[in-house]
Every structure is written in structure tokens, then in C-alpha cells.
Design a protein around this motif. Structure first.
Motif, PDB file in Angstrom:
ATOM      1  N   ARG A 138       4.529   6.331   1.267  1.00  0.00           N
ATOM      2  CA  ARG A 138       4.006   6.624   2.610  1.00  0.00           C
ATOM      3  C   ARG A 138       3.050   5.529   3.031  1.00  0.00           C
ATOM      4  NH1 ARG A 138       0.846  11.914   2.217  1.00  0.00           N
ATOM      5  NH2 ARG A 138      -0.391  10.253   1.387  1.00  0.00           N
ATOM      6  N   GLN A 139       3.208   5.065   4.233  1.00  0.00           N
ATOM      7  CA  GLN A 139       2.241   4.125   4.778  1.00  0.00           C
ATOM      8  C   GLN A 139       1.218   4.935   5.561  1.00  0.00           C
ATOM      9  OE1 GLN A 139       4.303   1.151   6.966  1.00  0.00           O
ATOM     10  NE2 GLN A 139       5.473   0.467   5.204  1.00  0.00           N
ATOM     11  N   PRO A 140      -0.067   4.609   5.403  1.00  0.00           N
ATOM     12  CA  PRO A 140      -1.096   5.402   6.069  1.00  0.00           C
ATOM     13  C   PRO A 140      -0.961   5.351   7.590  1.00  0.00           C
ATOM     14  CG  PRO A 140      -2.052   3.407   5.126  1.00  0.00           C
ATOM     15  CD  PRO A 140      -0.622   3.470   4.676  1.00  0.00           C
ATOM     16  N   ILE A 146       0.849  -1.200   0.000  1.00  0.00           N
ATOM     17  CA  ILE A 146       0.000   0.000   0.000  1.00  0.00           C
ATOM     18  C   ILE A 146       0.881   1.247   0.000  1.00  0.00           C
ATOM     19  CG2 ILE A 146      -1.655   1.339   1.367  1.00  0.00           C
ATOM     20  CD1 ILE A 146      -2.841  -1.350   2.273  1.00  0.00           C
ATOM     21  N   THR A 206       0.947   4.290  -2.751  1.00  0.00           N
ATOM     22  CA  THR A 206       0.621   5.667  -2.349  1.00  0.00           C
ATOM     23  C   THR A 206       1.846   6.570  -2.313  1.00  0.00           C
ATOM     24  OG1 THR A 206       0.820   5.103  -0.004  1.00  0.00           O
ATOM     25  CG2 THR A 206      -1.387   4.935  -1.006  1.00  0.00           C
TER      26      THR A 206
END
Length: 140
Positions: A49-51, A42, A46
Motif C-alpha cells: 500500500r502506498q500511503p 515505501i 508497508t
């Protein structure tokens, strides 16, 4: 004391204990899969960046509500649920349907009264209609 020993050694308790142990180990496996593989994937999609919503909050009358931590847990739950569904539930469902498809039918419906009867029955037990057993029907 004998009744308590019998209760503990009953099959259901032992099976439940094994299920809890396997479930805990499996939980660690799924968390590792999500943390080590899915979350970085992910992040790669994105832009590296990891959420992380941990810093999101709001304040009402001096009370601080940290809803970001809840969002982090919600996203983690949804990712884990999706991984479990697509990698375990869906393939197992297909596998079970494959085995059930190959299993020979042991019952059939009576053509007269539509009740459930054995496949090899010569007469319906409900309406007494004469039937031809499946083994004697000509193959097409």
C-alpha cells in the motif's frame, strides 16, 4: 531604453534565469525519482500500500476541513527533502570538504597576538613579532 537593456543583459539576471530553468528541470527529476522509485519502495515495505491520506477530513459547523490532502503534501515534501539531502547535499558537502582540505593555506595565525597574517610573513604586521615563514620551516 539603453539602461533597461543593460539591466537585462547584466550577468546576475542571466544567471538567475538559468538557475530558474535548471531548478524547474531538476524539480521534475526529483519528483520523478520520488514518484517512480521511492514511493513504490515505501509501498513495498508497508505491504503493497502506498500511503494516501486524501480522504481524511473533519467537519465543524458544516465546514469540511480536508486535512488529509495537507498530510499527503507534507509526506511528499519530507520524502523529497530526504532524497535531496542524502543524494545531493551530503555528497556535495563531502566533496567540497575534500577540495578545501587539499587547498594550500595562504594565511596563518601569529603565535604572539593570534591575528591573521600571510603564511610567508617574516614579521607580524600587528605586533611586529619575528616569524619564520612556512616555506623555511623544517619538514617533520
Amino acid at each position: 531604453m539603453g539602461g533597461f537593456k543593460q539591466f537585462l543583459l547584466r550577468g546576475n539576471i542571466v544567471e538567475l534565469a538559468v538557475a530558474v530553468i535548471i531548478g524547474a528541470t531538476f524539480s521534475g527529476l526529483v519528483e520523478a525519482l520520488v514518484t517512480d522509485l521511492v514511493t513504490p519502495l515505501i509501498g513495498a515495505v508497508t505491504g503493497g500500500r502506498q500511503p494516501d491520506f486524501a480522504d481524511y477530513s473533519f467537519t465543524i459547523n458544516g465546514s469540511r476541513f480536508l486535512y488529509g490532502d495537507f498530510l499527503n503534501h507534507l509526506v511528499t515534501f519530507l520524502i523529497i527533502a530526504a532524497v535531496v539531502y542524502w543524494l545531493i547535499v551530503a555528497p556535495m558537502t563531502r566533496l567540497v570538504k575534500l577540495f578545501e582540505r587539499d587547498k594550500a593555506a595562504t594565511t596563518k595565525q601569529c603565535p604572539e597576538c593570534l591575528s591573521e597574517i600571510p603564511a610567508e610573513a617574516r614579521r607580524c604586521a600587528h605586533c611586529t613579532a619575528h616569524l619564520v615563514p612556512d616555506s623555511e620551516k623544517p619538514r617533520q
